[in-house]
Design an enzyme around this catalytic site. Sequence first.
Site, short mmCIF file in Angstrom:
data_model
loop_
_atom_site.label_atom_id
_atom_site.label_comp_id
_atom_site.label_asym_id
_atom_site.label_seq_id
_atom_site.Cartn_x
_atom_site.Cartn_y
_atom_site.Cartn_z
N SER A 7 -41.94 -49.48 41.88
CA SER A 7 -42.55 -48.47 41.00
C SER A 7 -43.61 -47.70 41.77
CB SER A 7 -43.21 -49.15 39.80
OG SER A 7 -44.09 -48.23 39.18
N HIS A 32 -38.44 -46.41 41.03
CA HIS A 32 -38.82 -46.41 39.61
C HIS A 32 -39.98 -45.44 39.40
CE1 HIS A 32 -38.95 -48.41 35.64
NE2 HIS A 32 -40.28 -48.39 35.74
N ASP A 34 -42.63 -44.04 36.66
CA ASP A 34 -43.25 -44.34 35.37
C ASP A 34 -43.97 -43.11 34.83
OD1 ASP A 34 -42.77 -47.17 34.84
OD2 ASP A 34 -43.91 -47.52 36.69
N MET A 36 -46.08 -41.49 31.82
CA MET A 36 -46.93 -41.90 30.67
C MET A 36 -47.64 -40.69 30.10
SD MET A 36 -48.76 -45.22 32.30
CE MET A 36 -47.86 -46.45 33.22
N HIS A 65 -38.64 -44.01 33.82
CA HIS A 65 -39.05 -44.82 32.66
C HIS A 65 -40.06 -43.99 31.87
CE1 HIS A 65 -41.45 -48.68 31.31
NE2 HIS A 65 -40.90 -48.04 30.28
N MET A 67 -42.58 -43.46 29.10
CA MET A 67 -43.46 -44.14 28.14
C MET A 67 -44.18 -43.03 27.38
SD MET A 67 -44.72 -47.11 30.72
CE MET A 67 -44.12 -46.21 32.13
N MET A 136 -39.48 -55.02 28.92
CA MET A 136 -40.83 -55.01 29.49
C MET A 136 -41.37 -56.44 29.51
SD MET A 136 -41.53 -51.94 30.42
CE MET A 136 -43.23 -52.29 30.92
N PHE A 142 -49.81 -49.94 32.25
CA PHE A 142 -50.59 -50.13 33.48
C PHE A 142 -49.82 -51.01 34.45
CE2 PHE A 142 -53.51 -49.40 30.03
CZ PHE A 142 -54.39 -48.45 30.56
N GLY A 143 -49.98 -50.71 35.74
CA GLY A 143 -49.48 -51.61 36.77
C GLY A 143 -50.45 -52.77 36.90
N GLY A 144 -50.03 -53.79 37.63
CA GLY A 144 -50.92 -54.89 37.97
C GLY A 144 -51.22 -55.89 36.87
N ASP A 174 -39.40 -55.21 33.90
CA ASP A 174 -40.48 -54.38 34.44
C ASP A 174 -41.84 -54.94 34.01
OD1 ASP A 174 -42.14 -52.33 35.26
OD2 ASP A 174 -41.27 -50.80 33.94
N GLY A 196 -44.24 -53.06 41.22
CA GLY A 196 -45.26 -52.12 41.68
C GLY A 196 -46.22 -52.79 42.64
C1 DX5 Z 1 -45.99 -50.47 33.38
C2 DX5 Z 1 -44.93 -49.78 34.20
C3 DX5 Z 1 -44.47 -50.60 35.33
C4 DX5 Z 1 -45.53 -50.88 36.36
C5 DX5 Z 1 -45.16 -52.12 37.11
O1 DX5 Z 1 -46.25 -49.72 32.26
O2 DX5 Z 1 -43.80 -49.49 33.40
O3 DX5 Z 1 -43.32 -50.02 35.94
O4 DX5 Z 1 -45.70 -49.84 37.27
O5 DX5 Z 1 -46.22 -52.49 37.92
P1 DX5 Z 1 -46.47 -54.00 38.31
O6 DX5 Z 1 -45.25 -54.45 39.08
O7 DX5 Z 1 -47.70 -53.94 39.15
O8 DX5 Z 1 -46.64 -54.78 37.05
ZN ZN Z 2 -41.85 -48.89 34.40
#
Ligand code: DX5
Ligand code: ZN
Length: 214
Positions: A7, A32, A34, A36, A65, A67, A136, A142-144, A174, A196
């Site tokens: 991602s 990927h 994302d 938002m 993706h 969102m 999901m 959010f990532g992380g 994901d 990610g």
């Molecule tokens: C979250 C995103 C994910 C995110 C994954 O809303 O859809 O794709 O970037 O990041 P990690 O792998 O760090 O959870």
């Molecule tokens: Zn995603």
Amino acid sequence: MKYIAPSILSADFGHLSDDIEMLNRSEAELIHCDVMDGVFVPNLSFGFPVMEAIRPIAKKPLDVHLMITHPEKYVERFCDAGAWSVGFHLEAVDDPLPILDRIKAKGVRTCLTINPDIAPARLVPYLDKVDMVLLMSVFAGFGGQKFIPETLDKVRFIRSEITKRALPTWIEVDGGVNQDNAHLLFEAGADVLVAGSSVFHTPCPEQAIIDLKK
Ligand code: DX5
Ligand code: ZN
């Protein structure tokens, strides 16, 4: 199938083309993206201009993706911006079927996704109408974040429903995917893992991608 879709939300946006080149060289199968809107999720990321900038550089298919609320307003534009697959959230729409048809009419693959608080059974009526479902394993936004372990049972459930119907539908997962859970997710029946932080926030992202497939 064991596909990795890094991602780019976790990439270095100041040097995004370098990170895309790294993914081109890597063993990742998909990229990927994302998207938002700050409404469906409490965060903003990027949209068409970034997609269009990536398209000529990326040698791997772009897995988008969404969102966002009202994905029906934008799906064609994401197809035109270079998406290979367009996914949106089931809980963001009243009826996904006409939106799926519009994505298909563009010759682009379809994906329906659900957040962790939506019962996976709600995806079952659509398993024969999409190319992929995305479970999901964190709340979108959010990532992380930390992987929610209950996702493994959801993958097993959807895998058994797909197998029962002898469908070619892929399962993507994901959120919080890392070396500790990737093999468990593949064993449970996932086809594509989005990653990610566990790719980009490591000293050697190319090796991290290889390690996620082990
Ligand atoms: C979250 C995103 C994910 C995110 C994954 O809303 O859809 O794709 O970037 O990041 P990690 O792998 O760090 O959870
Ligand atoms: Zn995603």
